[in-house]
Design a protein around this motif. Structure first.
Motif, PDB file in Angstrom:
ATOM      1  N   VAL A 128       0.940   5.166  -8.177  1.00  0.00           N
ATOM      2  CA  VAL A 128       0.140   6.172  -8.870  1.00  0.00           C
ATOM      3  C   VAL A 128       0.994   7.434  -8.926  1.00  0.00           C
ATOM      4  CG1 VAL A 128      -1.960   7.563  -8.805  1.00  0.00           C
ATOM      5  CG2 VAL A 128      -2.022   5.203  -8.002  1.00  0.00           C
ATOM      6  N   GLY A 129       1.177   7.957 -10.096  1.00  0.00           N
ATOM      7  CA  GLY A 129       1.990   9.160 -10.257  1.00  0.00           C
ATOM      8  C   GLY A 129       1.321  10.386  -9.662  1.00  0.00           C
ATOM      9  N   ARG A 130       2.133  11.224  -9.064  1.00  0.00           N
ATOM     10  CA  ARG A 130       1.619  12.467  -8.477  1.00  0.00           C
ATOM     11  C   ARG A 130       0.889  13.304  -9.533  1.00  0.00           C
ATOM     12  NH1 ARG A 130       2.352  15.741  -4.001  1.00  0.00           N
ATOM     13  NH2 ARG A 130       2.244  17.984  -4.433  1.00  0.00           N
ATOM     14  N   ALA A 131       1.394  13.304 -10.759  1.00  0.00           N
ATOM     15  CA  ALA A 131       0.767  14.096 -11.823  1.00  0.00           C
ATOM     16  C   ALA A 131      -0.676  13.655 -12.064  1.00  0.00           C
ATOM     17  CB  ALA A 131       1.589  13.993 -13.101  1.00  0.00           C
ATOM     18  N   SER A 132      -0.938  12.360 -11.954  1.00  0.00           N
ATOM     19  CA  SER A 132      -2.303  11.846 -12.142  1.00  0.00           C
ATOM     20  C   SER A 132      -3.222  12.334 -11.027  1.00  0.00           C
ATOM     21  CB  SER A 132      -2.303  10.317 -12.151  1.00  0.00           C
ATOM     22  OG  SER A 132      -1.568   9.824 -13.235  1.00  0.00           O
ATOM     23  N   LEU A 133      -2.688  12.385  -9.820  1.00  0.00           N
ATOM     24  CA  LEU A 133      -3.485  12.856  -8.683  1.00  0.00           C
ATOM     25  C   LEU A 133      -3.758  14.349  -8.795  1.00  0.00           C
ATOM     26  CD1 LEU A 133      -1.709  10.875  -5.820  1.00  0.00           C
ATOM     27  CD2 LEU A 133      -3.782  10.246  -7.080  1.00  0.00           C
TER      28      LEU A 133
ATOM     29  N   THR B   5       0.848  -1.173   0.000  1.00  0.00           N
ATOM     30  CA  THR B   5       0.000   0.000   0.000  1.00  0.00           C
ATOM     31  C   THR B   5       0.892   1.233   0.000  1.00  0.00           C
ATOM     32  OG1 THR B   5      -1.726  -1.155   1.223  1.00  0.00           O
ATOM     33  CG2 THR B   5      -1.808   1.241   1.237  1.00  0.00           C
ATOM     34  N   GLU B   6       0.609   2.141  -0.925  1.00  0.00           N
ATOM     35  CA  GLU B   6       1.353   3.388  -0.992  1.00  0.00           C
ATOM     36  C   GLU B   6       0.456   4.517  -0.509  1.00  0.00           C
ATOM     37  OE1 GLU B   6       3.332   4.279  -4.613  1.00  0.00           O
ATOM     38  OE2 GLU B   6       4.152   2.265  -4.819  1.00  0.00           O
ATOM     39  N   THR B   7       1.071   5.511   0.115  1.00  0.00           N
ATOM     40  CA  THR B   7       0.334   6.665   0.596  1.00  0.00           C
ATOM     41  C   THR B   7       0.964   7.927   0.024  1.00  0.00           C
ATOM     42  OG1 THR B   7      -0.142   5.494   2.655  1.00  0.00           O
ATOM     43  CG2 THR B   7      -0.471   7.859   2.658  1.00  0.00           C
ATOM     44  N   THR B   8       0.118   8.807  -0.493  1.00  0.00           N
ATOM     45  CA  THR B   8       0.574  10.089  -1.027  1.00  0.00           C
ATOM     46  C   THR B   8      -0.211  11.185  -0.339  1.00  0.00           C
ATOM     47  OG1 THR B   8       0.965   9.051  -3.178  1.00  0.00           O
ATOM     48  CG2 THR B   8       0.887  11.459  -3.120  1.00  0.00           C
ATOM     49  N   GLU B   9       0.494  12.216   0.114  1.00  0.00           N
ATOM     50  CA  GLU B   9      -0.179  13.340   0.763  1.00  0.00           C
ATOM     51  C   GLU B   9      -0.136  14.551  -0.154  1.00  0.00           C
ATOM     52  OE1 GLU B   9       0.128  16.095   4.766  1.00  0.00           O
ATOM     53  OE2 GLU B   9       0.920  14.061   4.833  1.00  0.00           O
ATOM     54  N   LEU B  10      -1.282  15.198  -0.295  1.00  0.00           N
ATOM     55  CA  LEU B  10      -1.398  16.418  -1.089  1.00  0.00           C
ATOM     56  C   LEU B  10      -2.014  17.499  -0.218  1.00  0.00           C
ATOM     57  CD1 LEU B  10      -3.173  14.879  -4.225  1.00  0.00           C
ATOM     58  CD2 LEU B  10      -0.727  15.317  -3.988  1.00  0.00           C
ATOM     59  N   THR B  11      -1.762  18.754  -0.558  1.00  0.00           N
ATOM     60  CA  THR B  11      -2.461  19.858   0.078  1.00  0.00           C
ATOM     61  C   THR B  11      -3.255  20.560  -1.016  1.00  0.00           C
ATOM     62  OG1 THR B  11      -0.725  20.122   1.730  1.00  0.00           O
ATOM     63  CG2 THR B  11      -2.229  21.964   1.436  1.00  0.00           C
ATOM     64  N   VAL B  12      -4.567  20.608  -0.829  1.00  0.00           N
ATOM     65  CA  VAL B  12      -5.468  21.155  -1.835  1.00  0.00           C
ATOM     66  C   VAL B  12      -6.012  22.494  -1.342  1.00  0.00           C
ATOM     67  CG1 VAL B  12      -7.630  20.762  -3.093  1.00  0.00           C
ATOM     68  CG2 VAL B  12      -6.076  18.851  -2.634  1.00  0.00           C
ATOM     69  N   THR B  13      -6.002  23.487  -2.220  1.00  0.00           N
ATOM     70  CA  THR B  13      -6.539  24.804  -1.873  1.00  0.00           C
ATOM     71  C   THR B  13      -7.830  25.055  -2.641  1.00  0.00           C
ATOM     72  OG1 THR B  13      -5.222  25.884  -3.597  1.00  0.00           O
ATOM     73  CG2 THR B  13      -4.253  25.767  -1.398  1.00  0.00           C
TER      74      THR B  13
ATOM     75  N   VAL C  65      -4.981  16.030   1.972  1.00  0.00           N
ATOM     76  CA  VAL C  65      -5.601  14.877   1.327  1.00  0.00           C
ATOM     77  C   VAL C  65      -4.607  13.729   1.393  1.00  0.00           C
ATOM     78  CG1 VAL C  65      -6.569  13.964  -0.799  1.00  0.00           C
ATOM     79  CG2 VAL C  65      -6.891  16.379  -0.238  1.00  0.00           C
ATOM     80  N   LEU C  66      -5.048  12.613   1.921  1.00  0.00           N
ATOM     81  CA  LEU C  66      -4.214  11.424   2.023  1.00  0.00           C
ATOM     82  C   LEU C  66      -4.787  10.379   1.066  1.00  0.00           C
ATOM     83  CD1 LEU C  66      -1.755  10.572   3.655  1.00  0.00           C
ATOM     84  CD2 LEU C  66      -3.303   9.523   5.290  1.00  0.00           C
ATOM     85  N   VAL C  67      -3.994  10.023   0.063  1.00  0.00           N
ATOM     86  CA  VAL C  67      -4.431   9.072  -0.954  1.00  0.00           C
ATOM     87  C   VAL C  67      -3.720   7.746  -0.721  1.00  0.00           C
ATOM     88  CG1 VAL C  67      -4.549   8.607  -3.427  1.00  0.00           C
ATOM     89  CG2 VAL C  67      -4.750  10.967  -2.597  1.00  0.00           C
ATOM     90  N   THR C  68      -4.475   6.671  -0.615  1.00  0.00           N
ATOM     91  CA  THR C  68      -3.877   5.344  -0.485  1.00  0.00           C
ATOM     92  C   THR C  68      -4.141   4.575  -1.771  1.00  0.00           C
ATOM     93  OG1 THR C  68      -5.854   4.503   0.623  1.00  0.00           O
ATOM     94  CG2 THR C  68      -4.059   5.229   2.021  1.00  0.00           C
ATOM     95  N   SER C  69      -3.123   3.842  -2.201  1.00  0.00           N
ATOM     96  CA  SER C  69      -3.241   3.086  -3.440  1.00  0.00           C
ATOM     97  C   SER C  69      -2.559   1.736  -3.295  1.00  0.00           C
ATOM     98  CB  SER C  69      -2.620   3.873  -4.598  1.00  0.00           C
ATOM     99  OG  SER C  69      -1.268   4.167  -4.326  1.00  0.00           O
ATOM    100  N   SER C  70      -3.061   0.788  -4.056  1.00  0.00           N
ATOM    101  CA  SER C  70      -2.501  -0.560  -4.028  1.00  0.00           C
ATOM    102  C   SER C  70      -1.465  -0.746  -5.131  1.00  0.00           C
ATOM    103  CB  SER C  70      -3.614  -1.591  -4.184  1.00  0.00           C
ATOM    104  OG  SER C  70      -4.360  -1.314  -5.348  1.00  0.00           O
TER     105      SER C  70
ATOM    106  N   ALA D 282      -6.970   5.271 -11.622  1.00  0.00           N
ATOM    107  CA  ALA D 282      -6.606   3.857 -11.587  1.00  0.00           C
ATOM    108  C   ALA D 282      -5.561   3.593 -10.512  1.00  0.00           C
ATOM    109  CB  ALA D 282      -6.077   3.419 -12.950  1.00  0.00           C
ATOM    110  N   GLY D 283      -5.822   2.600  -9.669  1.00  0.00           N
ATOM    111  CA  GLY D 283      -4.897   2.228  -8.613  1.00  0.00           C
ATOM    112  C   GLY D 283      -5.216   2.843  -7.266  1.00  0.00           C
ATOM    113  N   VAL D 284      -6.005   3.920  -7.241  1.00  0.00           N
ATOM    114  CA  VAL D 284      -6.339   4.582  -5.966  1.00  0.00           C
ATOM    115  C   VAL D 284      -7.416   3.771  -5.256  1.00  0.00           C
ATOM    116  CG1 VAL D 284      -7.378   6.632  -4.908  1.00  0.00           C
ATOM    117  CG2 VAL D 284      -5.672   6.881  -6.726  1.00  0.00           C
ATOM    118  N   ASP D 285      -7.144   3.455  -3.997  1.00  0.00           N
ATOM    119  CA  ASP D 285      -8.109   2.719  -3.174  1.00  0.00           C
ATOM    120  C   ASP D 285      -9.022   3.657  -2.394  1.00  0.00           C
ATOM    121  OD1 ASP D 285      -7.043   0.236  -3.962  1.00  0.00           O
ATOM    122  OD2 ASP D 285      -5.506   0.371  -2.415  1.00  0.00           O
ATOM    123  N   ALA D 286      -8.447   4.747  -1.881  1.00  0.00           N
ATOM    124  CA  ALA D 286      -9.223   5.673  -1.063  1.00  0.00           C
ATOM    125  C   ALA D 286      -8.539   7.031  -1.016  1.00  0.00           C
ATOM    126  CB  ALA D 286      -9.376   5.134   0.350  1.00  0.00           C
ATOM    127  N   ALA D 287      -9.356   8.051  -0.775  1.00  0.00           N
ATOM    128  CA  ALA D 287      -8.846   9.402  -0.573  1.00  0.00           C
ATOM    129  C   ALA D 287      -9.526   9.967   0.662  1.00  0.00           C
ATOM    130  CB  ALA D 287      -9.135  10.274  -1.791  1.00  0.00           C
TER     131      ALA D 287
END
Length: 76
Positions: free
Chosen positions: A55-60, A6-14, A47-52, A33-38
């Motif tokens: 997933v490229g940051r650009a896609s998010l 499981t990979e986790t990516t953190e973003l800050t959305v304004t 925003v914490l995105v978990t994926s199995s 594709a690949g994102v399990d939950a946000a």
């Protein structure tokens, strides 16, 4: 035996101001594709995105922009 990663990516959305905004960002991210939950926190914009799968940051970022919001650049 297969290993689950499981990979986790953190973003800050304004630009989010309400629950509808949260729902829009969550829905767009979960269609990538690949994102399990946000998990979207309106108060902090975090925003914490978990994926199995990787997933490229650009896609998010593209998904957030599709919802009408912006991602703060890394390190900002």
């Amino acid at each position: 035996m297969t290993e689950s990663t499981t990979e986790t990516t953190e973003l800050t959305v304004t630009g989010m101001t309400c629950g509808h905004c949260v729902g829009a960002v969550k829905a767009e991210l979960e269609q990538v594709a690949g994102v399990d939950a946000a998990d979207v926190d309106l108060a902090t914009g975090r925003v914490l995105v978990t994926s199995s799968a990787p997933v490229g940051r650009a896609s998010l970022v593209a998904a957030v922009e599709e919802a009408g919001y912006e991602v703060t650049p890394e390190g900002a």
